[in-house]
Design an enzyme around this catalytic site. Structure first.
Site, mmCIF file in Angstrom:
data_model
loop_
_atom_site.group_PDB
_atom_site.id
_atom_site.type_symbol
_atom_site.label_atom_id
_atom_site.label_comp_id
_atom_site.label_asym_id
_atom_site.label_seq_id
_atom_site.Cartn_x
_atom_site.Cartn_y
_atom_site.Cartn_z
ATOM 1 N N ARG A 235 -2.695 -4.301 9.979
ATOM 2 C CA ARG A 235 -1.859 -5.030 9.019
ATOM 3 C C ARG A 235 -1.249 -6.281 9.647
ATOM 4 O O ARG A 235 -1.020 -6.338 10.844
ATOM 5 C CB ARG A 235 -0.735 -4.122 8.512
ATOM 6 N N HIS B 293 -7.921 -12.184 -0.965
ATOM 7 C CA HIS B 293 -7.673 -11.937 -2.392
ATOM 8 C C HIS B 293 -8.684 -12.684 -3.259
ATOM 9 O O HIS B 293 -8.408 -13.799 -3.709
ATOM 10 C CB HIS B 293 -6.254 -12.391 -2.761
ATOM 11 N N GLU C 12 -9.308 -12.248 -6.254
ATOM 12 C CA GLU C 12 -8.761 -12.398 -7.607
ATOM 13 C C GLU C 12 -7.912 -13.659 -7.752
ATOM 14 O O GLU C 12 -7.552 -14.038 -8.864
ATOM 15 C CB GLU C 12 -7.956 -11.149 -8.002
ATOM 16 N N ILE D 179 -3.132 -13.661 2.414
ATOM 17 C CA ILE D 179 -1.675 -13.562 2.288
ATOM 18 C C ILE D 179 -1.228 -12.319 3.052
ATOM 19 O O ILE D 179 -1.554 -11.200 2.657
ATOM 20 C CB ILE D 179 -1.244 -13.460 0.804
ATOM 21 N N CYS E 29 -6.934 -6.432 0.304
ATOM 22 C CA CYS E 29 -5.724 -6.530 1.114
ATOM 23 C C CYS E 29 -5.036 -5.155 1.222
ATOM 24 O O CYS E 29 -5.535 -4.276 1.904
ATOM 25 C CB CYS E 29 -4.804 -7.626 0.574
ATOM 26 N N SER F 3 0.810 -1.221 0.000
ATOM 27 C CA SER F 3 0.000 0.000 0.000
ATOM 28 C C SER F 3 0.844 1.272 0.000
ATOM 29 O O SER F 3 0.543 2.220 -0.716
ATOM 30 C CB SER F 3 -0.970 0.001 1.182
#
Length: 197
Positions: free
Chosen positions: A116, A179, A181, A143, A84, A54
């Site tokens: 985090r 995630h 994706e 992850i 995330c 980030s």
């Protein structure tokens, strides 16, 4: 309709594929735009902020003024999915579970705190079945995953893992710790495209 993926760093290709697959399932015509400059936000109907790092994404965006324009667009109601590290970009507060260190908010447009590395570092990555409101069972890939802590009643928790929020929604903003994706399940991307209609 045009849908953007913030393409400064992180899981860009996977999100582009999932947006296209979600559009097919919904019978929508979608053009995917890789967003690297402020002008790439023009005429977008939705945007994905991918996982990655980030702080690196934010610094790269700041160089071109993309950070300011993106923040304006989100505050004006542009539908967004942050996954995330993308969720950390959106959060009003950020802290690290391991060190306890607090960070300056990046875009800071959503009323939740991101903690985090909540489940540990890279080697503690895992998958788990989640019950997502409005979707049902969804396989979450975690992850170095954060969790979200709502800071206002405007933030709706859509999914939890072991009592911690891992998917939230506030108005036009959807954020996940995991995630989507990295699965073959397009339903969270479909949710974003439905918001964009």
């Amino acid at each position: 309709m045009k849908v953007g993926v913030l393409a400064l760093q992180g899981g860009v290709v996977e999100h582009i594929y999932m947006i296209r697959e979600a559009a097919k399932r919904l019978g929508k015509e979608v053009e995917v735009v890789e967003v690297r400059k402020p002008e790439h936000l023009n005429s977008l109907r939705a945007i994905v902020l991918p996982g990655g790092e980030s702080t690196a994404m934010y610094k790269l965006g700041k160089r071109t003024g993309l950070d300011k324009r993106l923040k304006e667009a989100l505050l004006e109601g542009l539908p967004a999915l942050g996954t995330c590290a993308g969720a950390a970009l959106l959060a009003r507060e950020i802290e690290d579970k391991q060190s306890g260190k607090r960070y300056e908010p990046l875009l800071g447009v959503a009323d939740f705190k991101v903690v985090r590395n909540f489940f540990g570092r890279q080697r503690e990555s895992f998958e788990a079945n989640l019950n997502i409101k409005g979707i049902g069972t969804f396989r979450g890939v975690f992850i170095r995953a954060p969790v979200m802590v709502p800071l206002s009643p405007a933030v709706e928790v859509l999914g939890e893992f072991k009592g911690n929020a891992v998917m939230v929604k506030q108005g036009n903003i959807i954020a996940t710790s995991f995630h989507p994706e990295l699965t073959s399940d397009t339903r969270i991307h479909e949710m974003l495209l439905s918001e964009a209609s």
